[in-house]
Scaffold this active site. Structure first.
Site, PDB file in Angstrom:
ATOM      1  N   HIS A 254      57.853  66.466  35.580  1.00  0.00           N
ATOM      2  CA  HIS A 254      57.113  67.692  35.879  1.00  0.00           C
ATOM      3  C   HIS A 254      55.856  67.284  36.651  1.00  0.00           C
ATOM      4  O   HIS A 254      55.336  66.184  36.446  1.00  0.00           O
ATOM      5  CB  HIS A 254      56.747  68.336  34.536  1.00  0.00           C
TER       6      HIS A 254
ATOM      7  N   ASP B 142      56.060  62.496  27.644  1.00  0.00           N
ATOM      8  CA  ASP B 142      55.821  63.928  27.853  1.00  0.00           C
ATOM      9  C   ASP B 142      56.886  64.671  27.036  1.00  0.00           C
ATOM     10  O   ASP B 142      58.049  64.746  27.422  1.00  0.00           O
ATOM     11  CB  ASP B 142      55.933  64.239  29.349  1.00  0.00           C
TER      12      ASP B 142
ATOM     13  N   GLN C 174      59.235  69.435  26.583  1.00  0.00           N
ATOM     14  CA  GLN C 174      60.553  70.075  26.449  1.00  0.00           C
ATOM     15  C   GLN C 174      61.385  69.473  25.326  1.00  0.00           C
ATOM     16  O   GLN C 174      62.519  69.895  25.102  1.00  0.00           O
ATOM     17  CB  GLN C 174      61.335  69.972  27.767  1.00  0.00           C
TER      18      GLN C 174
ATOM     19  N   LYS D  80      55.427  76.268  23.844  1.00  0.00           N
ATOM     20  CA  LYS D  80      56.866  76.008  24.022  1.00  0.00           C
ATOM     21  C   LYS D  80      57.572  75.803  22.679  1.00  0.00           C
ATOM     22  O   LYS D  80      58.779  75.616  22.621  1.00  0.00           O
ATOM     23  CB  LYS D  80      57.068  74.793  24.935  1.00  0.00           C
TER      24      LYS D  80
ATOM     25  N   CYS E 224      58.164  73.220  38.955  1.00  0.00           N
ATOM     26  CA  CYS E 224      57.112  72.198  38.965  1.00  0.00           C
ATOM     27  C   CYS E 224      57.711  70.795  38.997  1.00  0.00           C
ATOM     28  O   CYS E 224      57.205  69.874  38.340  1.00  0.00           O
ATOM     29  CB  CYS E 224      56.178  72.346  37.767  1.00  0.00           C
TER      30      CYS E 224
END
Ligand SMILES: Cc1ncc(COP(=O)(O)O)c(C=O)c1O
Length: 418
Positions: free
Chosen positions: A135, A212, A215, A238, A376
């Site tokens: 991202h 990261d 997600q 999220k 993104c």
């Protein structure tokens, strides 16, 4: 293709998606006269009533600033805020609450590491490694750092299925490598990266790893102790929590050595004009009044996910992902982008001759919310030779009937543009 949807209903765990949906008031509405089908969960998730109530109750009954007051409201607010930190610690299976820092979201967490750990450990000629599926928020902070430090950004390529080329990753590692920053799950492809293995390979060369997890946390039972990563970032919105709040996990021994990110109230132990002594962890990295309500709301969201069961959520979404993958694959002219063996509940696709934005606009008329664009992740779009994709991303409240609605919607897109 239609699979009898009732084959999808009973999971061994007794998870009942129709009951779960009752917890989410927003899902009851109609859009353009059709029941809302919300398939944009990778962008942000909807909030259960318990999270909404927690935010309202906080402002109605407990609102006060934290850590500073001796009065009852301040003590209540502080206790709720620190309780939320304990919920996050247990959610990530971190060893120590000192390693749980509240930030605005994944983006801020990554920028924090780039500008503190990065500024002190990456020097001229050094290298930072990311991947081709990142991202923008796990690309641009490293570009800024590399420009500041005259360092170089190296990129691990992905194969045609959207999997990391791990041999290439190993080949890139060398004495100049100072950090690896990698997505746990790709927002544009759904690929689940083998983070544990990557950390092991990196640590064998004394290279720290930032993950990261924006997600991953909505879909997987994340265990930072087992992954043994050095830093892990995720966003509250999220994981069915509020916007404006997120988490940076770091190993306390690394955080301890790092300079603060921002200066201000609460991050200090003492201040004179000559010298400031910084507060202990995690407060050293929480300058100023934080998003107190957001943190408490995030705590409520995590407790909600735990009550539903992280393994139930993963099983339900895995089930739906298989169903949706088969259903979408049978549509002629549709190409799935991201066909990794290990995937979370994200379906990116393109339709022959039809722009992604047109797909999204026609689906919206049918009450179906998906995301279209570059997500993104512009370098990843370039890798796959597409300007944009349409992306349906699933959450714990989605149903097989909603996948059927998506499939029917895509057929009508094709008719409109035939
Ligand atoms: C993989 C990934 N990383 C980072 C981010 C940035 O998250 P936020 O905008 O909540 O900071 C996102 C958001 O979509 C994402 O999907």
């Amino acid at each position: 293709m239609t699979i009898a949807t009732n084959t999808l209903r009973p999971l061994a765990t007794g998870f009942n998606v129709y009951k779960i949906r009752e917890d989410f008031p927003i899902l009851k509405q109609q859009v353009h006269g059709k029941p809302l089908v919300y398939l944009d969960n990778a962008a942000t998730t909807q909030k259960p009533q318990v999270v909404i109530d927690t935010l309202v109750d906080y402002y109605r009954s407990d609102n006060s600033n934290i850590h500073r007051g001796v009065h009852t409201l301040s003590e209540r607010a502080t206790e709720a805020y620190e309780q939320a930190r304990a919920s996050v610690k247990s959610f990530l299976n971190a060893r120590d609450v000192r390693g749980i820092i509240f930030v605005r979201g994944t983006t801020e967490a990554i920028n924090l590491i780039a500008q503190t750990y990065g500024r002190t450990h990456v020097g001229s000629g050094d290298e930072v490694i990311i991947s081709a599926m990142e991202h923008h928020s796990n690309i641009v902070p490293w570009q800024i750092l590399c420009r500041q430090q005259q360092a170089h950004l190296r990129v691990v390529p992905v194969n045609d299925d959207g999997e990391l080329e791990l041999d290439e990753l190993e080949r890139l590692l060398g004495p100049k490598t100072k950090l690896i920053a990698i997505a746990h799950v790709s927002n544009a492809l759904g690929t689940i990266n083998p983070v544990r293995e990557i950390v092991a390979v990196a640590h064998a060369r004394n290279i720290p790893v930032l993950v990261d997890g924006a997600q991953a946390c909505p879909h997987l039972d994340v265990d930072v102790t087992d992954l043994n990563c050095d830093f892990y970032a995720f966003s509250g919105h999220k994981v069915y929590g509020p916007t404006g709040i997120g988490v940076l996990y770091g190993k306390p021994e690394l955080l301890d050595q790092m300079p603060p990110y921002q200066g201000g109230g609460d991050m200090i132990a003492s201040v004179t004009f000559e010298e400031t002594l910084y507060n202990r962890l995690p407060y050293k990295f929480e300058a100023g009044t934080p998003d107190i309500a957001g943190a408490i709301g995030l705590g409520a969201a995590i407790e909600y996910m735990k009550a539903v069961g992280l393994e139930n959520i993963a099983a339900h979404e895995h089930h739906l992902l298989s169903y949706a993958t088969e259903a979408l694959s049978s549509i002629s002219g549709l190409r799935l982008i991201g066909t990794a063996k290990e995937k979370a509940a994200v379906l990116s696709f393109v339709l022959d001759g039809i722009h992604a934005h047109d797909i999204g606009t026609v689906l919206d008329q049918a009450g179906i919310a998906i995301r279209t664009g570059h997500h993104c992740a512009q370098p990843l779009m370039q890798r796959f030779g597409v300007p944009a994709t349409a992306r349906a991303s699933l959450g714990l409240y989605n149903t097989a009937e909603e996948i059927d609605a998506l499939v029917a919607g895509i057929h009508s897109v094709r008719e409109v543009f035939a």
